[in-house]
Design a protein around this motif. Structure first.
Motif, PDB file in Angstrom:
ATOM      1  N   LEU A 149       0.852  -1.281  -0.139  1.00 49.43           N
ATOM      2  CA  LEU A 149       0.112  -0.034   0.108  1.00 49.43           C
ATOM      3  C   LEU A 149       1.015   1.288  -0.017  1.00 49.43           C
ATOM      4  N   GLY A 150       2.148   1.299   0.583  1.00 45.20           N
ATOM      5  CA  GLY A 150       2.801   2.272   0.638  1.00 45.20           C
ATOM      6  C   GLY A 150       4.298   2.083   1.315  1.00 45.20           C
ATOM      7  N   ILE A 151       5.243   2.721   0.960  1.00 46.98           N
ATOM      8  CA  ILE A 151       6.583   2.839   1.570  1.00 46.98           C
ATOM      9  C   ILE A 151       6.967   4.382   1.718  1.00 46.98           C
ATOM     10  N   GLU A 152       6.795   4.724   2.863  1.00 48.74           N
ATOM     11  CA  GLU A 152       7.177   6.141   2.963  1.00 48.74           C
ATOM     12  C   GLU A 152       8.631   6.349   3.471  1.00 48.74           C
ATOM     13  N   MET A 153       9.389   7.026   2.867  1.00 44.24           N
ATOM     14  CA  MET A 153      10.996   7.121   3.266  1.00 44.24           C
ATOM     15  C   MET A 153      11.190   8.535   3.420  1.00 44.24           C
ATOM     16  N   PRO A 154      12.086   8.781   4.535  1.00 45.34           N
ATOM     17  CA  PRO A 154      12.421   9.977   4.993  1.00 45.34           C
ATOM     18  C   PRO A 154      13.081  10.881   3.889  1.00 45.34           C
ATOM     19  N   ASP A 155      13.067  12.208   4.057  1.00 48.21           N
ATOM     20  CA  ASP A 155      13.556  13.000   3.077  1.00 48.21           C
ATOM     21  C   ASP A 155      15.231  12.581   3.011  1.00 48.21           C
ATOM     22  N   PRO A 156      15.609  12.308   2.059  1.00 48.28           N
ATOM     23  CA  PRO A 156      17.274  12.271   1.821  1.00 48.28           C
ATOM     24  C   PRO A 156      18.130  13.377   2.338  1.00 48.28           C
ATOM     25  N   ALA A 157      17.637  14.601   2.176  1.00 46.63           N
ATOM     26  CA  ALA A 157      18.217  15.755   2.402  1.00 46.63           C
ATOM     27  C   ALA A 157      18.377  15.763   4.144  1.00 46.63           C
ATOM     28  N   ARG A 158      17.704  15.270   4.813  1.00 49.76           N
ATOM     29  CA  ARG A 158      17.875  15.386   6.323  1.00 49.76           C
ATOM     30  C   ARG A 158      19.179  14.837   6.483  1.00 49.76           C
ATOM     31  N   PRO A 159      19.780  15.452   7.462  1.00 51.15           N
ATOM     32  CA  PRO A 159      21.011  14.885   7.998  1.00 51.15           C
ATOM     33  C   PRO A 159      21.075  13.405   8.741  1.00 51.15           C
ATOM     34  N   ASP A 160      19.829  13.405   9.338  1.00 52.84           N
ATOM     35  CA  ASP A 160      19.594  12.120  10.011  1.00 52.84           C
ATOM     36  C   ASP A 160      18.951  11.020   9.372  1.00 52.84           C
ATOM     37  N   SER A 161      18.755  11.295   8.373  1.00 48.78           N
ATOM     38  CA  SER A 161      17.777  10.644   7.494  1.00 48.78           C
ATOM     39  C   SER A 161      18.013   9.100   7.527  1.00 48.78           C
ATOM     40  N   ALA A 162      19.297   8.563   7.806  1.00 49.00           N
ATOM     41  CA  ALA A 162      19.694   7.305   7.818  1.00 49.00           C
ATOM     42  C   ALA A 162      19.314   6.642   9.209  1.00 49.00           C
ATOM     43  N   ARG A 163      18.865   7.507  10.066  1.00 49.41           N
ATOM     44  CA  ARG A 163      18.576   6.875  11.210  1.00 49.41           C
ATOM     45  C   ARG A 163      16.976   6.925  11.224  1.00 49.41           C
ATOM     46  N   ILE A 164      16.278   7.385  10.565  1.00 46.63           N
ATOM     47  CA  ILE A 164      14.817   7.498  10.304  1.00 46.63           C
ATOM     48  C   ILE A 164      14.042   6.193   9.783  1.00 46.63           C
ATOM     49  N   PRO A 165      13.346   5.318  10.408  1.00 44.91           N
ATOM     50  CA  PRO A 165      12.916   4.156   9.784  1.00 44.91           C
ATOM     51  C   PRO A 165      11.482   4.551   8.801  1.00 44.91           C
ATOM     52  N   TRP A 166      11.490   3.742   7.941  1.00 45.07           N
ATOM     53  CA  TRP A 166      10.512   3.763   6.602  1.00 45.07           C
ATOM     54  C   TRP A 166       9.237   3.492   7.275  1.00 45.07           C
ATOM     55  N   MET A 167       8.213   3.830   6.777  1.00 44.92           N
ATOM     56  CA  MET A 167       6.916   3.383   7.212  1.00 44.92           C
ATOM     57  C   MET A 167       6.238   2.296   5.851  1.00 44.92           C
ATOM     58  N   VAL A 168       5.971   1.365   6.300  1.00 47.29           N
ATOM     59  CA  VAL A 168       5.750   0.432   5.080  1.00 47.29           C
ATOM     60  C   VAL A 168       4.451  -0.125   5.616  1.00 47.29           C
ATOM     61  N   THR A 169       3.436  -0.046   4.731  1.00 42.72           N
ATOM     62  CA  THR A 169       1.866  -0.567   4.907  1.00 42.72           C
ATOM     63  C   THR A 169       1.642  -1.600   3.711  1.00 42.72           C
ATOM     64  N   ALA A 170       0.971  -2.701   4.199  1.00 46.03           N
ATOM     65  CA  ALA A 170       0.565  -3.747   3.200  1.00 46.03           C
ATOM     66  C   ALA A 170      -0.635  -4.313   3.476  1.00 46.03           C
ATOM     67  N   ARG A 171      -1.091  -4.843   2.306  1.00 38.71           N
ATOM     68  CA  ARG A 171      -2.509  -5.491   2.395  1.00 38.71           C
ATOM     69  C   ARG A 171      -2.424  -6.855   1.898  1.00 38.71           C
ATOM     70  N   PHE A 172      -3.190  -7.957   2.668  1.00 35.86           N
ATOM     71  CA  PHE A 172      -3.221  -9.111   2.033  1.00 35.86           C
ATOM     72  C   PHE A 172      -4.522  -9.745   2.283  1.00 35.86           C
ATOM     73  N   VAL A 173      -5.057 -10.747   1.121  1.00 36.91           N
ATOM     74  CA  VAL A 173      -6.121 -11.314   1.432  1.00 36.91           C
ATOM     75  C   VAL A 173      -6.027 -12.750   1.613  1.00 36.91           C
ATOM     76  N   LEU A 174      -6.528 -13.222   2.540  1.00 39.98           N
ATOM     77  CA  LEU A 174      -6.439 -14.863   2.910  1.00 39.98           C
ATOM     78  C   LEU A 174      -7.774 -15.570   2.823  1.00 39.98           C
ATOM     79  N   ALA A 175      -7.659 -16.873   2.268  1.00 35.95           N
ATOM     80  CA  ALA A 175      -8.940 -17.552   2.113  1.00 35.95           C
ATOM     81  C   ALA A 175      -8.652 -18.681   2.952  1.00 35.95           C
TER      82      ALA A 175
END
Length: 259
Positions: free
Chosen positions: A229-255
């Motif tokens: 559904l989405g992968i939100e990455m921090p702004d690479p221009a931020r000096p601390d971007s390497a320490r900021i986690p990405w926000m990942v959302t996913a959707r699954f349909v199970l039968a």
């Protein structure tokens, strides 16, 4: 459960011999025409937890001398391809008239039909277990070998990490073919390992989610659709971007099916 392993034996031998399922340990006998014949013997009922089966099976193979013995490695490999977990143990080999008799015990730790059969609809606990599996796959996808070694449990600087932040059932509905479907959304904080380029990490996360299609989640069902559904990455221009986690959302349909 025996029927599931019957299909495995058919696959291994390319449908070139008969495979008989029985619950009677005394039933295995040579065929009257001397042809190759395998018995899958299940003397005790299957244990089932969350729709996943386990238990003990015995394989008895009557074969002409031109046939190779039962191959535990091939059986294990085919089971692994299906997501089953089995442990083969040869018991004995003997001669009966013009035939060889091979006996093998299979400890089945995990086996399941194409659609899990559950006694109740998926619980929050079962969905939570599946969400943790998703989290582990995402973490594995962005690990690298560049982080320095750690001691006494110390966390390495730049090491990958994954944190499950939420999971929820967003819909649940029966289907026309007798199966029900539950849609689950999961959210995660994922930090790629040091040295892993952002575009590679992004693609690996998407692939990790896609690979879960076909996965069987205990107590929930088989994944029939997996979507990022989405992968939100921090702004690479931020000096601390390497320490900021990405926000990942996913959707699954199970039968699944209900008893």
């Amino acid at each position: 459960m025996a029927e599931l392993l019957q299909e495995v034996v058919y696959d291994v031998y390319g449908m070139h011999l008969a495979v008989v399922v029985t619950g009677d340990p005394s039933r295995p006998k040579p065929s009257s025409d001397g042809e190759a014949l395998v018995f899958v013997v299940q003397p005790k009922p299957t244990s089932t937890t969350g729709g996943v089966m386990s238990g003990l099976l015995d394989l008895v193979f009557y074969r002409p001398f031109m046939y190779a013995p039962l191959d535990g490695d091939r059986l294990t490999q085919r089971c692994r391809e299906l997501g089953f977990v089995v442990q083969p143990q040869p018991i004995r080999r003997s001669t009966e008239g013009e035939l060889q008799r091979d006996e093998m015990r299979l400890t089945v730790h995990r086996a399941f039909p194409s659609v899990l059969t559950l006694s109740t609809a998926p619980s929050d606990e079962a969905v939570g277990g599946f969400a943790l599996t998703v989290n582990g796959e995402l973490w594995q996808a962005v690990r690298t070998a560049t982080a320095r070694p750690t001691f006494s449990g110390e966390k390495a600087e730049g090491a990958a990490s994954g944190e499950l932040t939420s999971q929820k059932i967003v819909s649940s509905a029966p289907a026309e073919d007798g199966t029900a479907r539950v849609t689950v959304e999961t959210s995660h904080k994922v930090k790629p390992g040091k040295g892993l380029l952002a575009n590679y990490a992004h693609e690996r996360l998407r692939q990790a989610i896609s690979r879960l299609q076909g996965h069987v989640a205990d107590g929930v069902g088989r994944v029939v659709a997996a979507e990022t559904l989405g992968i939100e990455m921090p702004d690479p221009a931020r000096p601390d971007s390497a320490r900021i986690p990405w926000m990942v959302t996913a959707r699954f349909v199970l039968a699944y099916r209900l008893k």
